[in-house]
Design an enzyme around this catalytic site. Structure first.
Site, PDB file in Angstrom:
ATOM      1  N   CYS A 236       0.816  -1.219   0.000  1.00 27.24           N
ATOM      2  CA  CYS A 236       0.000   0.000   0.000  1.00 27.24           C
ATOM      3  C   CYS A 236       0.848   1.267   0.000  1.00 27.24           C
ATOM      4  O   CYS A 236       0.307   2.360  -0.080  1.00 27.24           O
ATOM      5  CB  CYS A 236      -0.924   0.008   1.220  1.00 27.24           C
ATOM      6  SG  CYS A 236      -0.012   0.042   2.771  1.00 27.24           S
TER       7      CYS A 236
ATOM      8  N   ASP B 197       2.542   2.496   2.455  1.00 28.99           N
ATOM      9  CA  ASP B 197       2.570   3.186   3.741  1.00 28.99           C
ATOM     10  C   ASP B 197       3.889   2.955   4.470  1.00 28.99           C
ATOM     11  O   ASP B 197       4.636   2.035   4.156  1.00 28.99           O
ATOM     12  CB  ASP B 197       1.395   2.741   4.617  1.00 28.99           C
ATOM     13  CG  ASP B 197       0.086   3.310   4.104  1.00 28.99           C
ATOM     14  OD1 ASP B 197       0.119   4.407   3.526  1.00 28.99           O
ATOM     15  OD2 ASP B 197      -0.947   2.656   4.259  1.00 28.99           O
TER      16      ASP B 197
ATOM     17  N   CYS C 141      -2.903   2.905   7.732  1.00 33.69           N
ATOM     18  CA  CYS C 141      -4.339   2.928   8.009  1.00 33.69           C
ATOM     19  C   CYS C 141      -4.648   2.576   9.463  1.00 33.69           C
ATOM     20  O   CYS C 141      -3.750   2.324  10.269  1.00 33.69           O
ATOM     21  CB  CYS C 141      -5.037   1.929   7.097  1.00 33.69           C
ATOM     22  SG  CYS C 141      -4.652   0.231   7.550  1.00 33.69           S
TER      23      CYS C 141
ATOM     24  N   CYS D 154      -1.220  -5.001   6.814  1.00 33.70           N
ATOM     25  CA  CYS D 154      -0.990  -3.744   7.540  1.00 33.70           C
ATOM     26  C   CYS D 154      -0.368  -4.031   8.906  1.00 33.70           C
ATOM     27  O   CYS D 154       0.468  -3.275   9.390  1.00 33.70           O
ATOM     28  CB  CYS D 154      -2.295  -2.999   7.758  1.00 33.70           C
ATOM     29  SG  CYS D 154      -3.301  -2.836   6.281  1.00 33.70           S
TER      30      CYS D 154
END
Ligand code: FES
Lengths: 122, 122
Positions: free
Chosen positions: A33, A35, A59, A103
């Site tokens: 992603c 991140d 997130c 994540c």
């Protein structure tokens, strides 16, 4: 879809911030992603983690797992902290939806990177 | 990698929260990362957006674009708000890395869904 514990740690994340002159810092990126996560450790002469802080652009799932992971490693020795797995963090949060598991890996990877950074310096 | 404006809106997001008895609500999900965004609108009798709030589980890019998008639609009419594109929001933020563009679409989609919800009720 998210457990109460995930929502609690997302809305009230523990240990967000930075540590000046940390004993170790770990920065990792999430290829899936894009991140980023950074974890700071303050480790005393007995190799006990006295303080830990994190910052992320990730997130809510990344925020919640990092918050829980920092709680789990605080007060532990370096060796004990290495044994805190992503699985243990997810269990402590009562689980995460499968799509968000990638994540949650950010926190484990960043803690390992910060412990590695500490080991290299000592 | 992120502009100063993105970091500002990520660290100090505007208009986070809920509106009780909103004129319109829009909830959208991001298939790519599993994140969710919800936008609440308070619209007066002259079709002017008096207030707007958002909640998201999304990443920093989703937070920053929603924050900027809510700033851009506040005080506008419903028709003007429909013309606030994702491109305009990204320009107002001085851009986003390509990998995060899909995150920024959440805000535009949620605002459109909330305006649609309002239109259906009136
Ligand atoms: S989607 Fe990037 S950390 Fe969760």
């Amino acid at each position: 879809a998210y457990s109460e514990k995930v929502m609690d740690h997302f809305e009230h994340p523990r240990n967000v911030g930075e540590i000046e002159n940390p004993s170790g810092v770990g920065t990792v990126g999430n290829a899936k992603c894009g991140d980023i996560m950074r974890i700071y450790l303050d480790i005393d002469d007995n190799q006990v983690i006295q303080d830990v802080k994190f910052k992320t652009f990730g997130c809510g799932a990344a925020v919640a797992t990092s918050s829980m992971a920092t709680e789990l490693v605080k007060g532990k020795t370096v060796e004990e902290a290495l044994g805190v797995t992503n699985k243990a963090v997810m269990e402590a949060l009562d689980g995460l939806p499968p799509v968000k598991v990638h994540c949650s890996l950010l926190a484990e990877e960043a803690i390992h990177a910060a412990l590695w950074d500490y080991a290299e310096k000592h």
